[in-house]
Design an enzyme around this catalytic site. Structure first.
Site, PDB file in Angstrom:
ATOM      1  N   TYR A  95    -117.957  21.111  24.881  1.00 10.47           N
ATOM      2  CA  TYR A  95    -118.658  20.985  23.599  1.00 10.47           C
ATOM      3  C   TYR A  95    -118.571  19.550  23.055  1.00 10.47           C
ATOM      4  O   TYR A  95    -119.299  19.183  22.147  1.00 10.47           O
ATOM      5  CB  TYR A  95    -118.002  21.898  22.549  1.00 10.47           C
ATOM      6  CG  TYR A  95    -118.388  23.363  22.588  1.00 10.47           C
ATOM      7  CD1 TYR A  95    -119.037  23.929  23.682  1.00 10.47           C
ATOM      8  CD2 TYR A  95    -118.077  24.189  21.510  1.00 10.47           C
ATOM      9  CE1 TYR A  95    -119.365  25.281  23.694  1.00 10.47           C
ATOM     10  CE2 TYR A  95    -118.407  25.532  21.508  1.00 10.47           C
ATOM     11  CZ  TYR A  95    -119.056  26.076  22.600  1.00 10.47           C
ATOM     12  OH  TYR A  95    -119.376  27.408  22.588  1.00 10.47           O
TER      13      TYR A  95
ATOM     14  N   CYS B 179    -107.159  17.840  21.012  1.00  7.93           N
ATOM     15  CA  CYS B 179    -108.070  18.669  21.809  1.00  7.93           C
ATOM     16  C   CYS B 179    -107.192  19.665  22.540  1.00  7.93           C
ATOM     17  O   CYS B 179    -106.190  19.282  23.164  1.00  7.93           O
ATOM     18  CB  CYS B 179    -108.850  17.815  22.809  1.00  7.93           C
ATOM     19  SG  CYS B 179    -109.811  18.831  23.961  1.00  7.93           S
ATOM     20  N   THR B 180    -107.550  20.930  22.458  1.00  8.45           N
ATOM     21  CA  THR B 180    -106.647  21.961  22.991  1.00  8.45           C
ATOM     22  C   THR B 180    -106.584  21.967  24.520  1.00  8.45           C
ATOM     23  O   THR B 180    -105.736  22.629  25.100  1.00  8.45           O
ATOM     24  CB  THR B 180    -107.072  23.341  22.467  1.00  8.45           C
ATOM     25  OG1 THR B 180    -108.456  23.564  22.778  1.00  8.45           O
ATOM     26  CG2 THR B 180    -106.866  23.441  20.980  1.00  8.45           C
ATOM     27  N   HIS B 181    -107.484  21.233  25.170  1.00  9.71           N
ATOM     28  CA  HIS B 181    -107.387  21.104  26.627  1.00  9.71           C
ATOM     29  C   HIS B 181    -106.267  20.138  27.037  1.00  9.71           C
ATOM     30  O   HIS B 181    -105.746  20.219  28.150  1.00  9.71           O
ATOM     31  CB  HIS B 181    -108.695  20.548  27.202  1.00  9.71           C
ATOM     32  CG  HIS B 181    -109.799  21.545  27.311  1.00  9.71           C
ATOM     33  ND1 HIS B 181    -110.404  22.113  26.224  1.00  9.71           N
ATOM     34  CD2 HIS B 181    -110.417  22.076  28.406  1.00  9.71           C
ATOM     35  CE1 HIS B 181    -111.362  22.941  26.640  1.00  9.71           C
ATOM     36  NE2 HIS B 181    -111.376  22.935  27.955  1.00  9.71           N
TER      37      HIS B 181
ATOM     38  N   GLU C 194    -111.149  21.506  32.906  1.00 11.53           N
ATOM     39  CA  GLU C 194    -112.078  22.600  33.236  1.00 11.53           C
ATOM     40  C   GLU C 194    -112.254  22.739  34.751  1.00 11.53           C
ATOM     41  O   GLU C 194    -112.522  23.813  35.249  1.00 11.53           O
ATOM     42  CB  GLU C 194    -113.446  22.370  32.583  1.00 11.53           C
ATOM     43  CG  GLU C 194    -113.486  22.626  31.083  1.00 11.53           C
ATOM     44  CD  GLU C 194    -113.319  24.102  30.702  1.00 11.53           C
ATOM     45  OE1 GLU C 194    -114.007  24.952  31.256  1.00 11.53           O
ATOM     46  OE2 GLU C 194    -112.470  24.392  29.833  1.00 11.53           O
TER      47      GLU C 194
ATOM     48  N   ASP D  53    -112.406  29.341  22.194  1.00  8.65           N
ATOM     49  CA  ASP D  53    -112.499  27.937  22.611  1.00  8.65           C
ATOM     50  C   ASP D  53    -113.748  27.770  23.474  1.00  8.65           C
ATOM     51  O   ASP D  53    -114.285  28.751  24.005  1.00  8.65           O
ATOM     52  CB  ASP D  53    -111.261  27.504  23.406  1.00  8.65           C
ATOM     53  CG  ASP D  53    -111.314  26.027  23.789  1.00  8.65           C
ATOM     54  OD1 ASP D  53    -111.605  25.198  22.903  1.00  8.65           O
ATOM     55  OD2 ASP D  53    -111.102  25.691  24.973  1.00  8.65           O
ATOM     56  N   SER D  54    -114.177  26.520  23.627  1.00  8.77           N
ATOM     57  CA  SER D  54    -115.313  26.253  24.507  1.00  8.77           C
ATOM     58  C   SER D  54    -114.978  26.627  25.951  1.00  8.77           C
ATOM     59  O   SER D  54    -115.870  26.876  26.746  1.00  8.77           O
ATOM     60  CB  SER D  54    -115.679  24.768  24.437  1.00  8.77           C
ATOM     61  OG  SER D  54    -114.578  23.987  24.839  1.00  8.77           O
TER      62      SER D  54
ATOM     63  N   CYS E 159    -110.149  25.386  19.033  1.00  9.63           N
ATOM     64  CA  CYS E 159    -110.951  24.292  19.581  1.00  9.63           C
ATOM     65  C   CYS E 159    -111.144  23.279  18.459  1.00  9.63           C
ATOM     66  O   CYS E 159    -111.692  23.622  17.398  1.00  9.63           O
ATOM     67  CB  CYS E 159    -112.298  24.856  20.033  1.00  9.63           C
ATOM     68  SG  CYS E 159    -113.479  23.609  20.575  1.00  9.63           S
TER      69      CYS E 159
END
Ligand code: DGL
Length: 292
Positions: free
Chosen positions: A47, A197-199, A163, A15-16, A78
């Site tokens: 990203y 979005c995996t976040h 993040e 992932d980013s 991602c």
């Protein structure tokens, strides 16, 4: 560094940044017996606003690194990389440079799961600007379910909230509410929202809370409508991977099964350890890796 072995190796998850940990968690819950390597390009995240060319270049660098660690199979955990880089890697890079290895994404398995979840076929997608602009979800959903109505909303601040570990602080509420309002105003009949979005699963509590406030004020329940379901990808990617490995014994037999997991980051391992431990609710260690 992991031992490089051309025959056997771990499953790589890329992932980013931290978001792919939500995918890794889902996969490890269902398939704990395998060995895993997680790679987060935290130094260059997010990203989501980057161009196709740059996302492809960064993702390919990560794929090559995971191949150099011996991974026969990589999951791009991602959506942005899956939307912007997966197809070119599968169709152009692998046949020439790594024909015996596989790279899979997260969009198709999520879309396949939607069929048994949405009953109105009015589906909302929340994702990064890159994923929304690529229209990958819309195109994939329409291919499988042509009677669907799909609307997407980019959530430009959400990845940064995650993040920077701001995802469970009060300041995040404003941004979550704002993006949900914009999505629902595009189609009030939505019964299913994909967190593309995996976040975003890290914001799930806030999403459900804000959604509850919004749908109550829209008086949806009084209209006899079922509550909106919010779909995180982890469990669907895990089910899809399990099925893939059953159908591909030639890949499965090359996967090490010792239940271990190693973590690599292009940023500071100390920072990664602190944040990732928070997301995973377990203490982990990480190693630095240079991507270029
Ligand atoms: N977690 C990623 C995704 O699923 C990317 C977020 C980003 O780096 O912008 O899209």
């Amino acid at each position: 560094m992991p031992i490089i072995n051309s025959e056997m190796g771990p499953i790589g998850v890329f992932d980013s940044g931290y978001g792919g940990l939500t995918i890794l968690e889902g996969i490890r819950k269902r398939l704990p017996q395998y060995s895993y390597i997680y790679l987060g390009d935290n130094a260059r995240a997010p990203y989501g606003t980057r161009s196709f060319d740059v996302v492809y270049e960064f993702t390919l660098q990560a794929v090559k690194k995971l191949f150099s660690f011996g991974c026969p199979l990589i999951i791009l955990g991602c959506n942005t990389a899956s939307a912007k880089a997966l197809r070119t890697i599968q169709q152009q890079y692998l046949p020439l440079h790594a024909p015996d290895r596989r790279v899979l994404g997260v969009i198709r398995p999520t879309v396949e799961a939607i069929g048994s979840i949405s009953s109105t076929r009015h589906i909302g997608v929340l994702a990064t600007e890159g994923t929304i602009k690529s229209e990958s979800y819309k195109l994939e959903i329409e291919k499988l379910y042509p009677d669907s109505t799909i609307v997407g909303q980019a959530c430009p601040m959400w990845v940064s909230l995650v993040e920077n570990s701001e995802f469970n602080r009060p300041g995040a509420d404003y941004f979550v509410k704002d993006s949900l309002e914009k999505l629902l105003s595009q189609d009030p009949l939505i019964d299913t929202i994909i967190l593309g979005c995996t976040h975003f699963p890290l914001l799930l509590d806030k999403i459900n809370q804000q959604l509850n406030n919004l749908t109550t004020s829209l008086n949806r329940e009084a209209g006899g409508r079922a509550p909106i379901q919010v779909i995180s990808q982890g469990e669907y990617i895990a089910t899809s991977l399990e099925d893939y490995l059953k159908r591909h014994p030639e890949i499965n037999q090359r996967l090490i099964q010792d239940g271990t997991c190693q973590y690599f980051t292009s940023e500071s391992p100390t920072k990664f350890r602190e944040c990732a431990s928070l997301f995973l609710n377990e203490d982990i260690t990480a190693q630095h890796v240079a991507l270029a």
